[in-house]
Design a protein around this motif. Structure first.
Motif, short mmCIF file in Angstrom:
data_model
loop_
_atom_site.label_atom_id
_atom_site.label_comp_id
_atom_site.label_asym_id
_atom_site.label_seq_id
_atom_site.Cartn_x
_atom_site.Cartn_y
_atom_site.Cartn_z
N ILE A 385 0.87 -1.18 0.00
CA ILE A 385 0.00 0.00 0.00
C ILE A 385 0.90 1.22 0.00
N GLU A 386 0.97 1.86 -1.16
CA GLU A 386 1.91 2.95 -1.28
C GLU A 386 1.41 4.21 -0.60
N GLU A 387 0.15 4.56 -0.78
CA GLU A 387 -0.38 5.77 -0.18
C GLU A 387 -1.72 5.50 0.45
N MET A 388 -1.96 6.21 1.59
CA MET A 388 -3.25 6.12 2.27
C MET A 388 -3.64 7.53 2.67
N SER A 389 -4.91 7.89 2.35
CA SER A 389 -5.39 9.20 2.79
C SER A 389 -5.73 9.14 4.27
N ASP A 390 -6.00 10.30 4.85
CA ASP A 390 -6.30 10.36 6.28
C ASP A 390 -7.60 9.66 6.64
N ASP A 391 -8.52 9.54 5.63
CA ASP A 391 -9.81 8.90 5.91
C ASP A 391 -9.80 7.42 5.58
N GLU A 392 -8.63 6.88 5.29
CA GLU A 392 -8.50 5.47 5.00
C GLU A 392 -7.71 4.79 6.12
N LEU A 393 -8.05 3.53 6.32
CA LEU A 393 -7.34 2.80 7.36
C LEU A 393 -7.32 1.31 7.06
N ILE A 394 -6.50 0.63 7.76
CA ILE A 394 -6.41 -0.83 7.69
C ILE A 394 -6.87 -1.38 9.02
N LEU A 395 -7.65 -2.44 9.00
CA LEU A 395 -8.10 -3.07 10.23
C LEU A 395 -7.37 -4.38 10.46
N GLY A 396 -6.90 -4.54 11.67
CA GLY A 396 -6.43 -5.84 12.11
C GLY A 396 -7.56 -6.49 12.89
N LEU A 397 -8.04 -7.67 12.42
CA LEU A 397 -9.22 -8.29 13.01
C LEU A 397 -8.91 -9.69 13.54
N LYS A 398 -9.67 -10.05 14.58
CA LYS A 398 -9.64 -11.42 15.06
C LYS A 398 -10.34 -12.33 14.05
N ASP A 399 -10.13 -13.60 14.17
CA ASP A 399 -10.66 -14.55 13.20
C ASP A 399 -12.18 -14.50 13.10
N GLU A 400 -12.87 -14.35 14.25
CA GLU A 400 -14.33 -14.37 14.20
C GLU A 400 -14.89 -13.16 13.45
N TYR A 401 -14.18 -12.01 13.54
CA TYR A 401 -14.64 -10.83 12.80
C TYR A 401 -14.37 -10.98 11.31
N ILE A 402 -13.25 -11.62 10.97
CA ILE A 402 -12.96 -11.85 9.54
C ILE A 402 -14.04 -12.73 8.93
N THR A 403 -14.42 -13.77 9.67
CA THR A 403 -15.49 -14.66 9.20
C THR A 403 -16.80 -13.91 9.04
N ALA A 404 -17.10 -13.02 10.05
CA ALA A 404 -18.35 -12.26 9.99
C ALA A 404 -18.38 -11.29 8.82
N VAL A 405 -17.25 -10.62 8.55
CA VAL A 405 -17.19 -9.68 7.42
C VAL A 405 -17.34 -10.44 6.10
N GLY A 406 -16.68 -11.59 5.99
CA GLY A 406 -16.79 -12.39 4.76
C GLY A 406 -18.22 -12.82 4.49
N LYS A 407 -18.91 -13.25 5.51
CA LYS A 407 -20.30 -13.68 5.34
C LYS A 407 -21.19 -12.50 4.97
N MET A 408 -20.88 -11.30 5.62
CA MET A 408 -21.68 -10.11 5.31
C MET A 408 -21.51 -9.70 3.85
N MET A 409 -20.29 -9.81 3.30
CA MET A 409 -20.03 -9.34 1.95
C MET A 409 -20.45 -10.37 0.89
N PHE A 410 -20.28 -11.67 1.21
CA PHE A 410 -20.49 -12.68 0.19
C PHE A 410 -21.60 -13.67 0.54
N SER A 411 -22.25 -13.46 1.66
CA SER A 411 -23.34 -14.35 2.11
C SER A 411 -22.88 -15.80 2.11
N TYR A 412 -21.64 -15.99 2.47
CA TYR A 412 -21.08 -17.33 2.44
C TYR A 412 -20.09 -17.47 3.60
N SER A 413 -20.16 -18.57 4.29
CA SER A 413 -19.24 -18.82 5.41
C SER A 413 -18.02 -19.54 4.89
N PHE A 414 -16.88 -18.88 4.97
CA PHE A 414 -15.63 -19.47 4.48
C PHE A 414 -15.08 -20.46 5.50
#
Length: 927
Positions: A385-414
């Motif tokens: 990631i070469e550049e990030m604006s002030d309104d952009e960020l990266i999240l470090g997530l626990k496994d259960e949150y990664i699973t929850a975000v994946g299901k929210m975006m793709f309606s599929y449990s990975f």
């Protein structure tokens, strides 16, 4: 046989004579009765004839030998072998048995004990007293006592038998039997009887009437020829065995005085012994203990004043913090802001955070303080990631949150997290995922709704904010929340939306110990203090807050400078801090919380497992409450008193003592003593073996029990020092630096409290003290030297008090003992008179009382010795935890024994002096 020549006698303080010039001669054998009115002097005359009273005028001759010319020993021999008395008032020891009283009469004879008892039984039978011989004298009837007195008079078969009213108190039949007995005895000895009843007088007797002080013969009786004429005979001295028996007989009649005298003597001897124990044993033990701790060569250096320079810690400006970074580029990674106030505390009323995707969202549990304590992209190796604006960020997530975000975006449990991350991050390039926040604070009517674009999700152990810009936290405070931020030393009015900040240093990994050591040693940065940043209750050693030192603590550079100036006189240097403290003598030293060292990690694991939960606060009692394996050594302050404790020693001057290996080069390695090697490393391998360390970081109360949190570390061993103590060798700063880098040390403990400088024999203490006191902000002292002097003065004062107490006890003991035995002798005067009348010599009576005194004193000494020994044992046990050794001494017991012998001498001298000029008559009159 007995001839009275103009004998006169008067009572003391009486001008009239009771006896007014008696002249009379008694034959060697025959029965004589003396009659007369009461008080006419009959008993007085009898005592003169028995040589009991010899304070008379005129003379009395026995076998032509004058009483007046007899020596004291001849009078004793006369009473022993010639005269024998039957007293009107019995004069017996009421507490002894009849048999014991009669035995005394024959103890001066050459008869054996068996012959004595046979003789006594023969005469007791004559007066019907055989059945009463074991009865105490005081329980006998008056008639029985009278008969006993008669037996005592006749039992020795003396040539002159003197009886004072022997028939009084007897019944008619017994009077007749006694009269016949006396008559039969008068055929071969002289029997003189005092009586009031003329009807009892035998026809064969001579009757003498004592009237107006003169003795008149009223009737002449039958005279007998002496069958076996005897002169005054000498005898062998009484045996020691019989003297001891007579001494024990004194106990019977003097129990009350005996108990009082023994009690008095026990108290006296015990007081003397205890006072000497306190003075000699305890004081010498205290002195010896202090001498082990006291070193006159230990100079303690401290700050002159411990008053704050500022009211609170202040943050230095950026340009000064940047100097630190430039000075140590290999330790300091970057400079950024660190915020002291908590956003979570400000927004505790209402906070709602979600992760939004199109029209869907999931609740997101993340601390707002994470926006102030973000991780940089460099730490996560996100270089793509070469550049990030002030309104952009990266999240470090626990496994259960990664699973929850994946299901929210793709309606599929990975099924796999990595697959979910790959799909999510690929989709973020074209789809937008936002972090949405709705924040409310009711107290000052704050409301805000914000969204920040999530450009990447990474896997982490906790939910964190990641950004590439070091200014992200400042942007979040100022531009997103529209709060104000200020440095803590800015003089701007505080408002609820004000956030205080300071400059912080981010350190490279594993560089915290090196950085902290450099900061302590570098005099350019003496004005700063460095505190680890606390995140979620734990201290981060890689992020350091920088403050001005508002208390101006003692600085290592000052100590180092002074030591370099006086290196020829300085032996060693020790640094004390709230983490690890030394005494001035360095005899007691240790960590202020529990530390354990071992060559076996499994032994430390056992401690951590066994004491994770405890019923008591282990942090409060240090490791003295821990039960450890023999392969584990304690190193806390309380345990340092134990010979098995471990000490941290300076490595400044031990080059010549290294027997293997080399001096340690950094704070990750140490040297150990030969004693520690033998204890933990019998087969030491310097390249492989480690010394493992366990420390108690903190203790939390949970219900009625405590949860203990430990941390472990390991140290390399670079060499072995030739010393038998159990010790680790490193630089003087090692305890403080090690604790900073490896334990949950409190920020308030990161400073130096004292420097203990050990001087060598060349040092001039007064000059060294003058030099240190001339240093700006420093003061020096030799506290143990002053303590030693004050201790000696105190000990001398206490010693004087104890010696005074001993002297008073000794004087009172002599006084009380003298009074006790004065009363005893005065009470026993009648018995002394009886023994004198029975022919006992004064030196024999002296010996009887000497043995009696020996028994009393030795018994008292034994009891006192026992009490003293028990008391000393109790004192020893009581002081065992305070004193290194208890120095016992026989002096108190010897003093007690000498005092006992002095009492024995005093009493023996007193008895001898009392008996020197006393006559039996005086003994009777004063009893």
């Amino acid at each position: 046989m007995l001839k009275l020549i103009d004998v006169k006698q008067r009572y003391q303080n009486n001008e009239d004579y009771t006896l007014k010039g008696i002249n009379y001669s008694f034959l060697s054998c025959g029965l004589y009765y003396i009659v007369g009115k009461s008080g006419c002097g009959k008993s007085t005359l009898l005592s003169l004839l028995g040589c009991i009273d010899y304070s008379f005028e005129g003379d009395i001759l026995y076998e032509n030998k004058s009483f007046k010319k007899m020596s004291e020993e001849e009078k004793e021999e006369y009473r022993y072998s010639v005269s024998s008395f039957c007293f009107q008032d019995y004069k017996a020891n009421e507490e002894e048995t009849l048999l014991s009283n009669l035995r005394k009469t024959l103890f001066t004879s050459e008869m054996s004990d068996k012959e004595i008892d046979e003789t006594i039984d023969f005469y007791l039978d004559k007066v019907d007293l055989t059945s009463r011989k074991e009865c105490r004298f005081k329980v006998l009837s008056l008639g029985e006592k009278k008969r006993a007195s008669i037996i005592r008079a006749v039992i020795k078969k003396h040539r002159v038998l003197l009886l004072d009213e022997p028939l009084s108190g007897l019944n008619s039949s017994m009077r007749k039997r006694v009269t016949e007995l006396l008559f039969s005895l008068s055929k071969d000895r002289l029997v003189i009887v005092i009586t009031h009843d003329k009807d009892e007088i035998k026809e064969e007797a001579t009757v003498l009437n004592l009237t107006d002080g003169l003795l008149v013969e009223e009737k002449k009786g039958i005279s007998y020829q002496e069958k076996d004429k005897k002169d005054i005979r000498s005898r062998k001295k009484i045996s020691l065995k019989r003297i001891i028996r007579l001494s024990f007989s004194l106990f019977q009649g003097n129990k009350r005085f005996l108990y009082f005298s023994i009690l008095t003597l026990v108290i006296s001897l015990f007081s003397i012994s205890i006072s000497f124990i306190l003075n000699n044993n305890i004081l010498s033990s205290i002195t010896h203990t202090f001498q082990r701790f006291i070193s006159n060569d230990s100079l303690v250096v401290e700050k002159k004043e411990d008053l704050p320079v500022f009211d609170d810690y202040e943050s230095p400006p950026f340009i000064e913090v940047e100097k630190i970074k430039r000075s140590y580029p290999t330790s300091v990674e970057c400079i950024y802001y660190h915020y002291l106030d908590s956003l979570d505390d400000i927004f505790e009323d209402n906070r709602y955070i979600t992760i939004n995707y199109q029209n869907s969202k999931i609740p997101f549990n993340i601390s707002l303080d994470s926006f102030l304590r973000f991780e940089t992209c460099v730490s996560k190796d996100l270089f793509d990631i070469e550049e990030m604006s002030d309104d952009e960020l990266i999240l470090g997530l626990k496994d259960e949150y990664i699973t929850a975000v994946g299901k929210m975006m793709f309606s599929y449990s990975f099924p796999f997290i990595d697959d979910a991350l790959s799909y999510i991050n690929s989709s973020l390039e074209k789809d937008n995922l936002y972090l949405n926040m709705i924040l409310n604070v009711n107290s000052f009517k704050y409301h805000g709704e914000y969204s920040m674009k999530i450009v990447r999700i990474v896997r982490d152990e906790k939910n964190i904010i990641i950004h590439k810009s070091t200014n992200f936290s400042e942007h979040f405070i100022n531009d997103v929340l529209h709060f104000k931020s200020m440095f803590i030393n800015d003089e701007e009015e505080q408002v609820p939306w004000m956030i205080r900040k300071i400059f912080s240093l981010r350190l490279y990994k594993n560089k915290s110990a090196v950085f902290f050591e450099n900061m302590i040693k570098d005099e350019r940065f003496d004005k700063y203090v460095f505190f680890p940043v606390v995140e979620e209750g734990k201290k981060r050693k890689d992020i350091i807050d920088v403050f001005y030192d508002c208390y101006a603590h003692l600085k290592y550079s000052q100590i180092k400078s002074f030591c370099e100036e006086n290196r020829e006189e300085i032996e060693d240097v020790f640094i004390s801090s709230p983490v690890y403290s030394f005494t001035a003598s360095n005899f007691i030293a240790g960590f202020q919380k529990p530390f354990f060292f071992s060559s076996r990690k499994d032994k430390l694991n056992e401690i951590e497992d066994n004491y994770y939960i405890s019923d008591i606060d282990l942090g409060s009692f240090q490791s003295s409450m821990f039960d450890v394996d023999e392969k584990v050594i304690k190193a806390d302050f309380l345990s340092s008193y134990d010979d098995d404790a471990l000490f941290l020693k300076s490595s400044l001057k031990i080059e010549d003592k290294i027997i293997s290996g080399k001096i340690c080069s950094d704070n990750s390695s140490i040297m150990i003593s030969k004693g520690l090697k033998e204890r933990l490393f019998p087969y030491l391998n310097l390249k492989e073996d480690k010394l493992f360390v366990l420390s108690l970081d903190k203790t939390e109360r949970r219900d009625d029990r405590y949860i203990n949190y430990f941390s472990q570390n390991e140290l390399s061993i670079s060499g072995v020092v030739d010393e038998d103590i159990i010790a680790i060798y490193q630089t003087p700063l090692f305890p403080l630096i090690y604790s900073f880098a490896n334990t949950e040390i409190d920020s308030s403990e990161l400073f130096i409290t004292q420097a203990i400088i050990t001087l060598n024999d060349k040092a001039d203490k007064d000059e060294i003290l003058r030099k240190i006191n001339e240093k700006e902000g420093l003061k020096g002292s030799f506290p143990l030297l002053n303590m030693s002097r004050e201790m000696k003065r105190s000990m001398n004062r206490i010693s004087f008090i104890f010696y005074l107490f001993s002297t008073i006890s000794l004087i009172l003991s002599f006084f009380l003992f003298a009074i006790t035995f004065y009363i005893l002798i005065d009470k026993d005067r009648k018995q002394i008179g009886v023994m004198l009348s029975l022919g006992y010599k004064k030196r024999e009576i002296n010996m009887i009382y000497f043995i009696f005194n020996c028994i009393c004193i030795m018994f008292s000494f034994s009891i006192s010795f026992l009490f003293t020994a028990l008391s000393e044992r109790v004192i020893n046990k009581t002081l065992a935890s305070l004193l290194t050794t208890y120095q016992s001494s026989l002096t108190p017991y010897l003093i007690s024994l000498i005092t006992s012998l002095a009492f024995l001498f005093l009493f023996t001298f007193y008895v001898k002096y009392s008996l020197k000029n006393i006559s039996p008559r005086e003994a009777f009159s004063k009893s």
